[in-house]
Design a protein around this motif. Sequence first.
Motif, PDB file in Angstrom:
ATOM      1  N   LYS A  26      67.724 -17.501  -5.185  1.00  0.00           N
ATOM      2  CA  LYS A  26      67.401 -18.148  -6.459  1.00  0.00           C
ATOM      3  C   LYS A  26      68.507 -17.801  -7.448  1.00  0.00           C
ATOM      4  O   LYS A  26      69.064 -16.710  -7.400  1.00  0.00           O
ATOM      5  CB  LYS A  26      66.050 -17.664  -7.010  1.00  0.00           C
ATOM      6  N   TYR A  27      68.807 -18.745  -8.358  1.00  0.00           N
ATOM      7  CA  TYR A  27      69.841 -18.511  -9.358  1.00  0.00           C
ATOM      8  C   TYR A  27      69.381 -19.120 -10.676  1.00  0.00           C
ATOM      9  O   TYR A  27      68.960 -20.278 -10.723  1.00  0.00           O
ATOM     10  CB  TYR A  27      71.170 -19.135  -8.930  1.00  0.00           C
ATOM     11  N   ALA A  28      69.447 -18.329 -11.748  1.00  0.00           N
ATOM     12  CA  ALA A  28      69.020 -18.800 -13.065  1.00  0.00           C
ATOM     13  C   ALA A  28      70.106 -18.505 -14.081  1.00  0.00           C
ATOM     14  O   ALA A  28      70.894 -17.553 -13.926  1.00  0.00           O
ATOM     15  CB  ALA A  28      67.723 -18.108 -13.486  1.00  0.00           C
ATOM     16  N   THR A  29      70.178 -19.305 -15.135  1.00  0.00           N
ATOM     17  CA  THR A  29      71.175 -19.090 -16.171  1.00  0.00           C
ATOM     18  C   THR A  29      70.592 -19.389 -17.542  1.00  0.00           C
ATOM     19  O   THR A  29      69.621 -20.164 -17.664  1.00  0.00           O
ATOM     20  CB  THR A  29      72.425 -19.958 -15.931  1.00  0.00           C
ATOM     21  N   ASN A  30      71.157 -18.761 -18.551  1.00  0.00           N
ATOM     22  CA  ASN A  30      70.776 -18.997 -19.943  1.00  0.00           C
ATOM     23  C   ASN A  30      72.060 -19.113 -20.748  1.00  0.00           C
ATOM     24  O   ASN A  30      72.846 -18.167 -20.817  1.00  0.00           O
ATOM     25  CB  ASN A  30      69.915 -17.842 -20.467  1.00  0.00           C
ATOM     26  N   LEU A  31      72.289 -20.285 -21.340  1.00  0.00           N
ATOM     27  CA  LEU A  31      73.482 -20.523 -22.144  1.00  0.00           C
ATOM     28  C   LEU A  31      73.142 -20.249 -23.603  1.00  0.00           C
ATOM     29  O   LEU A  31      72.526 -21.078 -24.269  1.00  0.00           O
ATOM     30  CB  LEU A  31      73.970 -21.967 -21.973  1.00  0.00           C
ATOM     31  N   TYR A  42      72.884 -14.633 -16.584  1.00  0.00           N
ATOM     32  CA  TYR A  42      72.501 -15.199 -15.298  1.00  0.00           C
ATOM     33  C   TYR A  42      71.735 -14.173 -14.478  1.00  0.00           C
ATOM     34  O   TYR A  42      71.783 -12.959 -14.729  1.00  0.00           O
ATOM     35  CB  TYR A  42      73.732 -15.681 -14.524  1.00  0.00           C
ATOM     36  N   SER A  43      71.013 -14.682 -13.502  1.00  0.00           N
ATOM     37  CA  SER A  43      70.239 -13.832 -12.605  1.00  0.00           C
ATOM     38  C   SER A  43      70.211 -14.485 -11.232  1.00  0.00           C
ATOM     39  O   SER A  43      70.134 -15.718 -11.130  1.00  0.00           O
ATOM     40  CB  SER A  43      68.804 -13.664 -13.138  1.00  0.00           C
ATOM     41  N   PHE A  44      70.312 -13.670 -10.186  1.00  0.00           N
ATOM     42  CA  PHE A  44      70.218 -14.243  -8.843  1.00  0.00           C
ATOM     43  C   PHE A  44      69.568 -13.248  -7.887  1.00  0.00           C
ATOM     44  O   PHE A  44      69.624 -12.030  -8.098  1.00  0.00           O
ATOM     45  CB  PHE A  44      71.591 -14.684  -8.314  1.00  0.00           C
ATOM     46  N   TYR A  94      69.706  -9.381  -9.187  1.00  0.00           N
ATOM     47  CA  TYR A  94      70.788  -8.990 -10.098  1.00  0.00           C
ATOM     48  C   TYR A  94      70.671  -9.750 -11.417  1.00  0.00           C
ATOM     49  O   TYR A  94      70.225 -10.906 -11.453  1.00  0.00           O
ATOM     50  CB  TYR A  94      72.148  -9.274  -9.467  1.00  0.00           C
ATOM     51  N   PHE A  95      71.085  -9.074 -12.487  1.00  0.00           N
ATOM     52  CA  PHE A  95      71.146  -9.704 -13.810  1.00  0.00           C
ATOM     53  C   PHE A  95      72.543  -9.485 -14.373  1.00  0.00           C
ATOM     54  O   PHE A  95      73.102  -8.388 -14.252  1.00  0.00           O
ATOM     55  CB  PHE A  95      70.118  -9.090 -14.761  1.00  0.00           C
ATOM     56  N   SER A 140      60.385  -7.259 -17.168  1.00  0.00           N
ATOM     57  CA  SER A 140      59.508  -7.971 -16.234  1.00  0.00           C
ATOM     58  C   SER A 140      59.995  -9.381 -15.896  1.00  0.00           C
ATOM     59  O   SER A 140      59.482 -10.003 -14.970  1.00  0.00           O
ATOM     60  CB  SER A 140      58.089  -8.053 -16.811  1.00  0.00           C
ATOM     61  N   SER A 141      60.975  -9.900 -16.643  1.00  0.00           N
ATOM     62  CA  SER A 141      61.422 -11.270 -16.397  1.00  0.00           C
ATOM     63  C   SER A 141      62.874 -11.443 -16.826  1.00  0.00           C
ATOM     64  O   SER A 141      63.441 -10.624 -17.561  1.00  0.00           O
ATOM     65  CB  SER A 141      60.549 -12.264 -17.180  1.00  0.00           C
ATOM     66  N   PHE A 142      63.484 -12.523 -16.362  1.00  0.00           N
ATOM     67  CA  PHE A 142      64.846 -12.879 -16.751  1.00  0.00           C
ATOM     68  C   PHE A 142      64.935 -13.073 -18.255  1.00  0.00           C
ATOM     69  O   PHE A 142      65.865 -12.599 -18.911  1.00  0.00           O
ATOM     70  CB  PHE A 142      65.263 -14.148 -16.007  1.00  0.00           C
ATOM     71  N   GLN A 143      63.952 -13.768 -18.830  1.00  0.00           N
ATOM     72  CA  GLN A 143      63.968 -14.027 -20.264  1.00  0.00           C
ATOM     73  C   GLN A 143      63.928 -12.727 -21.059  1.00  0.00           C
ATOM     74  O   GLN A 143      64.609 -12.597 -22.093  1.00  0.00           O
ATOM     75  CB  GLN A 143      62.791 -14.926 -20.660  1.00  0.00           C
ATOM     76  N   GLU A 144      63.155 -11.754 -20.595  1.00  0.00           N
ATOM     77  CA  GLU A 144      63.096 -10.472 -21.293  1.00  0.00           C
ATOM     78  C   GLU A 144      64.435  -9.736 -21.180  1.00  0.00           C
ATOM     79  O   GLU A 144      64.893  -9.102 -22.137  1.00  0.00           O
ATOM     80  CB  GLU A 144      61.973  -9.605 -20.717  1.00  0.00           C
ATOM     81  N   GLN A 145      65.078  -9.828 -20.017  1.00  0.00           N
ATOM     82  CA  GLN A 145      66.387  -9.205 -19.856  1.00  0.00           C
ATOM     83  C   GLN A 145      67.414  -9.826 -20.800  1.00  0.00           C
ATOM     84  O   GLN A 145      68.256  -9.122 -21.370  1.00  0.00           O
ATOM     85  CB  GLN A 145      66.849  -9.353 -18.405  1.00  0.00           C
TER      86      GLN A 145
END
Length: 277
Positions: A26-31, A42-44, A94-95, A140-145
């Motif tokens: 899984k791969y996520a990103t926040n611009l 980003y997180s993967f 990873y973050f 606990s989450s990508f958004q929190e990181q």
Amino acid sequence: MLSSSHSYQVANIHSKQPWFVLSAEKYATNLTTENPVISHFYSFEVGKSQAPTTAIPDGCVDLLFDCNSDSPMGLVCGTTLEATEVAFNQDHRYFGMRFVPGFIPDFIEISAPELTNKQCNIVDVVLNSQDLVEQIISASSFQEQVQIAKQFMRGKQGRKPTNLTHQVAAKICHEKGNIQVQDLETFTGYCSRTLQRQFRADLGLTPKAFCRAIRCQSAIYDINHLDKVAFSDLAFNLGFSDQSHFLREFKKLVSATPLEYQNRVKQKTYLDRIQCY
């Protein structure tokens, strides 16, 4: 927070590591738009049987965190100069926080040349960073990181490059890496020896190496986002003297020919794999 006049924009390209995207479970990103020196977060997730992957030149510095509670770690990563094998821990998440090309945070206690092509444990080169590592890992989450990383960056500055380096880096980014050293001499009025000495002292790269990284990212951006790419046109637009030169350079920097890379991108539906927040 550094003002936008000190950041370098590359035609709205947010430099990514494409092989990380393609190999991740899984791969996520926040611009983010709040801080102009941050390209994106980003997180993967790495699979249980994932083989080593490849990092490519991007001209960026990253803070990268292994979020496994049993063996957490934070790294400061400088840009590679060509395609480089990278091994992540299997079944770990990873973050990361990527800075815009050419930006080096002032809280990193290592010289720019020492950071290029290197990975350093964050606690060795950033004062009082253990608390940041613990907060990122326990989130606990990508958004929190992302929020934790944004808070950490509030009030942080970048190293102030000389005006010469700033002008050259901005020009290279504006031209998407398609500029020769002799053109930079004409643009600045300085000889190539002075340009290279000052640029490397400030950013850890020669102007030519920075051009290669930006041009590499421009090429993969077009392949990632355009339905049809004529490699001859892409080579011409990026300033290569002929298509064969472009093919050799792409292979060295990306570890695949443009056609091989394009096939992988389409097969894996590259853009669909990225979850945007």
